[in-house]
Write an enzyme that holds these catalytic residues in place. Structure first.
Site, PDB file in Angstrom:
ATOM      1  N   CYS A   2       0.849  -1.182   0.000  1.00  0.00           N
ATOM      2  CA  CYS A   2       0.000   0.000   0.000  1.00  0.00           C
ATOM      3  C   CYS A   2       0.886   1.234   0.000  1.00  0.00           C
ATOM      4  CB  CYS A   2      -0.867  -0.003   1.244  1.00  0.00           C
ATOM      5  SG  CYS A   2      -1.784  -1.534   1.435  1.00  0.00           S
ATOM      6  N   ARG A  27       1.535   1.833  -5.932  1.00  0.00           N
ATOM      7  CA  ARG A  27       1.783   0.811  -4.907  1.00  0.00           C
ATOM      8  C   ARG A  27       0.551  -0.033  -4.598  1.00  0.00           C
ATOM      9  NH1 ARG A  27       6.463   1.666  -2.092  1.00  0.00           N
ATOM     10  NH2 ARG A  27       5.678   0.350  -0.437  1.00  0.00           N
ATOM     11  N   TRP A  75      -3.669  -1.915  -1.439  1.00  0.00           N
ATOM     12  CA  TRP A  75      -3.642  -3.184  -2.168  1.00  0.00           C
ATOM     13  C   TRP A  75      -4.108  -4.213  -1.148  1.00  0.00           C
ATOM     14  CZ3 TRP A  75      -1.322  -8.003  -1.892  1.00  0.00           C
ATOM     15  CH2 TRP A  75      -1.338  -8.764  -3.080  1.00  0.00           C
ATOM     16  N   ASN A 101       0.399  -0.530   6.110  1.00  0.00           N
ATOM     17  CA  ASN A 101       0.884  -1.359   5.005  1.00  0.00           C
ATOM     18  C   ASN A 101       1.491  -2.603   5.637  1.00  0.00           C
ATOM     19  OD1 ASN A 101       2.002  -2.319   2.607  1.00  0.00           O
ATOM     20  ND2 ASN A 101       3.847  -1.074   2.824  1.00  0.00           N
ATOM     21  N   GLY A 102       1.142  -3.776   5.131  1.00  0.00           N
ATOM     22  CA  GLY A 102       1.716  -5.006   5.685  1.00  0.00           C
ATOM     23  C   GLY A 102       0.630  -5.938   6.184  1.00  0.00           C
ATOM     24  N   GLU A 484      10.999 -12.788 -19.833  1.00  0.00           N
ATOM     25  CA  GLU A 484      10.675 -11.401 -19.506  1.00  0.00           C
ATOM     26  C   GLU A 484       9.621 -10.852 -20.484  1.00  0.00           C
ATOM     27  OE1 GLU A 484      10.996  -9.550 -17.098  1.00  0.00           O
ATOM     28  OE2 GLU A 484      10.803  -7.499 -17.829  1.00  0.00           O
ATOM     29  N   LYS A 488       5.927  -9.503 -19.265  1.00  0.00           N
ATOM     30  CA  LYS A 488       5.407  -8.170 -19.599  1.00  0.00           C
ATOM     31  C   LYS A 488       4.017  -8.293 -20.219  1.00  0.00           C
ATOM     32  CE  LYS A 488       7.636  -5.744 -17.788  1.00  0.00           C
ATOM     33  NZ  LYS A 488       8.677  -6.373 -17.094  1.00  0.00           N
ATOM     34  N   GLU A 491       1.348  -9.382 -17.538  1.00  0.00           N
ATOM     35  CA  GLU A 491       0.941  -8.387 -16.544  1.00  0.00           C
ATOM     36  C   GLU A 491       0.259  -7.177 -17.180  1.00  0.00           C
ATOM     37  OE1 GLU A 491       5.392  -6.512 -15.621  1.00  0.00           O
ATOM     38  OE2 GLU A 491       3.958  -6.672 -14.008  1.00  0.00           O
ATOM     39  N   HIS A 507      10.211 -30.920 -26.542  1.00  0.00           N
ATOM     40  CA  HIS A 507       9.911 -31.780 -25.390  1.00  0.00           C
ATOM     41  C   HIS A 507       8.501 -31.521 -24.853  1.00  0.00           C
ATOM     42  CE1 HIS A 507      14.031 -33.160 -25.419  1.00  0.00           C
ATOM     43  NE2 HIS A 507      14.381 -31.896 -25.607  1.00  0.00           N
ATOM     44  N   LYS A 610       3.252  -2.240  -7.275  1.00  0.00           N
ATOM     45  CA  LYS A 610       4.642  -2.062  -7.689  1.00  0.00           C
ATOM     46  C   LYS A 610       5.622  -2.792  -6.772  1.00  0.00           C
ATOM     47  CE  LYS A 610       7.997  -0.179 -10.078  1.00  0.00           C
ATOM     48  NZ  LYS A 610       8.314  -0.831 -11.352  1.00  0.00           N
TER      49      LYS A 610
HETATM   50  O1  M6R Z   1      11.136  -4.253  -6.580  1.00  0.00           O
HETATM   51  P1  M6R Z   1      11.604  -5.604  -7.079  1.00  0.00           P
HETATM   52  O2  M6R Z   1      12.571  -5.499  -8.197  1.00  0.00           O
HETATM   53  O3  M6R Z   1      12.116  -6.469  -5.982  1.00  0.00           O
HETATM   54  O4  M6R Z   1      10.289  -6.295  -7.641  1.00  0.00           O
HETATM   55  C1  M6R Z   1      10.333  -7.611  -8.108  1.00  0.00           C
HETATM   56  C2  M6R Z   1       9.089  -7.952  -8.890  1.00  0.00           C
HETATM   57  O5  M6R Z   1       7.945  -7.804  -8.096  1.00  0.00           O
HETATM   58  C3  M6R Z   1       8.927  -7.064 -10.131  1.00  0.00           C
HETATM   59  O6  M6R Z   1      10.043  -7.147 -10.962  1.00  0.00           O
HETATM   60  C4  M6R Z   1       7.680  -7.475 -10.936  1.00  0.00           C
HETATM   61  O7  M6R Z   1       7.843  -8.738 -11.456  1.00  0.00           O
HETATM   62  C5  M6R Z   1       7.394  -6.453 -12.034  1.00  0.00           C
HETATM   63  N1  M6R Z   1       6.053  -5.956 -11.918  1.00  0.00           N
HETATM   64  C6  M6R Z   1       7.511  -7.009 -13.409  1.00  0.00           C
HETATM   65  O8  M6R Z   1       7.299  -6.039 -14.380  1.00  0.00           O
END
Ligand code: M6R
Length: 615
Positions: A2, A27, A75, A101-102, A484, A488, A491, A507, A610
């Site tokens: 959050c 966040r 969140w 937050n937490g 990667e 992308k 998400e 395989h 984030k």
């Molecule tokens: O802040 P961090 O780099 O530790 O975050 C890790 C992942 O949560 C972050 O890379 C996430 O996978 C991204 N949203 C991907 O785009």
């Protein structure tokens, strides 16, 4: 996950807090709320949905003006995203407000206890118990900071808490355990936030809060203590970027801006790290060279995109240092009892520096006696603070949930660490290191060139907006790039996207290929190990023969792939190991454009946040 803001000063607290929440909305964005102290009382508003809903509510039903306030963008963990579960939470008398937050792990027991004493709790959250506990403690000590210390000693789990009380109108109190909170210190005003972005428009003077600390904010002073009341050292620092860095700067989305910033971000990560003789100087690596010479293995822990950076780093580390390197998802790491010791170097990669899984993995590594090096983008965050050494990526603030410039700069930092290890361990000659550094120095311009040629990629993405599935194939360092690219797309475009090692295709995954299925293939340089190149050309032919629509990402001048590419995306020639720095960029652009074409929220994809500060 959050976003939290607190303010005490002379400005309208509501204006400062809402503006801060806008900067923190990345966040968490399933509900938002604010509370201000005014006219001897406390007024609050909260709304499910994005911050805009709260802003509308505040317009329709304005709160009184006050100069002390707190706010939250959520969140959800405990309790769905409803008005009632939104923060702040108040006690029954409506005198204390708290945002959190937490996760408070023992909230059920605390709630039962409070209800037995006659408290009425209305939400499903773990947070509400804190408001009630604070009210109880405050009634005997009349000091919100002391009440917070007493309450925190009873809480289990990870939390950042920020509270204010109508009977202490010029005070905001915060507390943190395993969850981020920073203090901003201005002229006659002070701020609390999950991230400096919330107050960067007002001040660049910040104070780090340590673990298990409580901070009391007044207009003219900031007092930090431990949960036990012992005075704590105040660690101030200057934020080296300004408000404009946290703005969209004319782009429709932060993600577009951050993609465009990559040439500069890559250059900034290299800045000051190469001496006049072309050797590496990594000042922030505070692990002694003699210790680095004794290292017998490297273990990389990270999550999501950062994990993909780690996977690529493995190729460079093993190739340049001949040290074995393992890469592990941070969320799995400590649960399998990994074999670590004093000679293991653990590298924790994290953009935010607050990812709980990565933090827990590094703590586990340190408990086993290993040295931990953080690669991080966020100054003063928890992961670098708890590591033995840190290499900052200097990408500037990354606001879009989908990581872009952080990834490229993590890669650069990983290459630097690998070269540095090669330098101190003598596995790389000086001229070899200088040659790689020269190649790395050219990457910024290469990324620029990729960005200039992205229009066909955008057009292609738009034409695929109604597809359900896209596959990504790569070999060697192209394999993590494929992962990667798929991440992308998942998400951002909410599409079924999978990344595969191209050699694995036969395989099993080849069964997925059907007529017109888009398959993105990352082609290694034909100038590198040609066997890799030849094999992937065969893979392209195999999938094309089964109907796939091939989207081939290959370096300029690679003509061998052209006959088999339905769409050919050219990238500048780079050494094989560095190719991910240019090959990832079209995939970022592709995902961003596809998400836009599908009408999705680019910067704030559904269900995500984030920084993931819960396990
Ligand atoms: O802040 P961090 O780099 O530790 O975050 C890790 C992942 O949560 C972050 O890379 C996430 O996978 C991204 N949203 C991907 O785009």
């Amino acid at each position: 996950m959050c976003g939290i803001v607190g303010y005490v000063g002379a400005q309208s607290a509501l204006d400062v807090v809402v503006a801060g929440l806008k900067r923190l909305e990345y966040r968490g964005y399933d509900s938002a709320g604010v509370a201000v102290l005014a006219d001897g009382g406390l007024a609050a508003a909260k709304k499910a949905g994005k911050l805009i809903n709260l802003e509308k509510e505040l317009k329709d039903r304005p709160l009184p003006t006050g100069s002390t306030g707190i706010g939250h963008t959520r969140w959800a963990t405990h309790g769905g995203p409803t008005d009632t579960n939104a923060h702040p939470h108040l006690d029954n008398a409506g005198r204390v407000a708290v945002v959190h937050n937490g996760i408070i792990e023992n909230f059920a027991a605390l709630r039962a206890e409070l209800e037995e004493r006659g408290h009425e709790l209305s939400s499903e959250t773990d947070t509400e118990v804190v408001a009630h506990l604070l009210a109880e403690e405050f009634s005997s000590c009349a000091d919100l900071a002391e009440a917070m210390r007493l309450v925190c000693r009873r809480l289990e789990g990870a939390f950042t808490l920020v509270a204010t009380h109508a009977d202490q109108p010029d005070v905001v109190v915060g507390a943190r355990r395993n969850s981020p909170l920073v203090v901003g210190v201005g002229e006659g005003e002070a701020f609390l936030a999950s991230d400096v972005a919330a107050f960067i428009a007002h001040t660049r003077s910040a104070v780090e809060l340590g673990q298990d600390q409580v901070v009391e904010l007044r207009r003219d002073r900031v007092t930090v203590t431990g949960f036990d009341g012992s005075p704590a050292e105040v660690r101030a620092y200057h934020v080296d970027w300004d408000a404009s860095a946290a703005e969209k700067g004319g782009y429709d989305y932060f993600m577009l801006k951050e993609i465009a910033e990559q040439p500069k971000a890559v250059a900034d990560t290299l800045l000051g790290r190469i001496d006049a003789g072309g050797s590496l100087t990594l000042d922030e690596v505070r692990i002694d060279d003699s210790e680095l010479r004794e290292i017998d293995k490297v273990v990389i822990v990270a999550c999501g995109t950062a994990f993909h950076a780690g996977m690529i780093a493995k190729y460079a580390i093993e190739h340049w240092t001949r040290l074995p390197c393992e890469v592990e998802l941070a969320s799995e790491f400590r649960y399998r009892d990994p074999i670590l010791g004093g000679q293991s170097l653990v590298i924790a990669i994290s953009q935010s520096g607050e990812t709980m899984d990565t933090l827990m993995a590094l703590r586990h590594a340190r408990e086993q006696g290993s040295r931990v090096l953080a690669i991080c983008n966020t100054n003063g965050s928890t992961i670098p603070r708890e590591s033995d050494a840190v290499l900052y990526t200097h990408a500037g603030p990354e606001v879009a949930v989908a990581s872009t410039k952080a990834f490229l700069t993590q890669l650069v930092a990983c290459y630097l660490v690998a070269l540095y290890l090669g330098q101190v361990r003598g596995t790389k000659w000086g001229d070899e290191i200088r040659a790689v550094i020269r190649d790395l120095s050219g990457i910024s311009a290469a990324v620029d060139r990729v960005l200039e040629t992205m229009e066909p990629v955008r057009a292609l993405a738009r034409s695929l907006a109604d597809k359900d599935t896209v596959l990504f194939l790569g070999r060697h360092v192209g394999y993590p790039v494929a992962l990667e690219g798929a991440l992308k797309l998942k998400e951002l475009a909410y599409m079924h996207a999978e990344g595969f090692a191209a050699g694995e295709l036969k395989h099993g995954p080849i069964a997925l290929i059907e007529e017109d299925l888009p398959v993105v293939v990352l082609v290694p340089s034909p100038r590198g190990r040609s066997v890799l190149h030849d094999k992937i050309v065969s893979n392209i032919q195999e999938i094309r023969a089964r109907g796939a629509r091939t989207i081939v990402i290959a370096e300029e001048g690679d003509e061998a792939v052209a006959p088999y590419a339905d769409h050919l995306v050219r990238i500048p020639a780079t050494p094989t190991l560095l190719q991910p720095l240019v090959a990832t960029v079209p995939l970022q652009v592709f995902a961003c454009e596809l998400a836009t074409a599908r009408g999705n929220e680019v910067d704030q994809p559904r269900n995500l946040a984030k920084s993931v500060t819960v396990e």
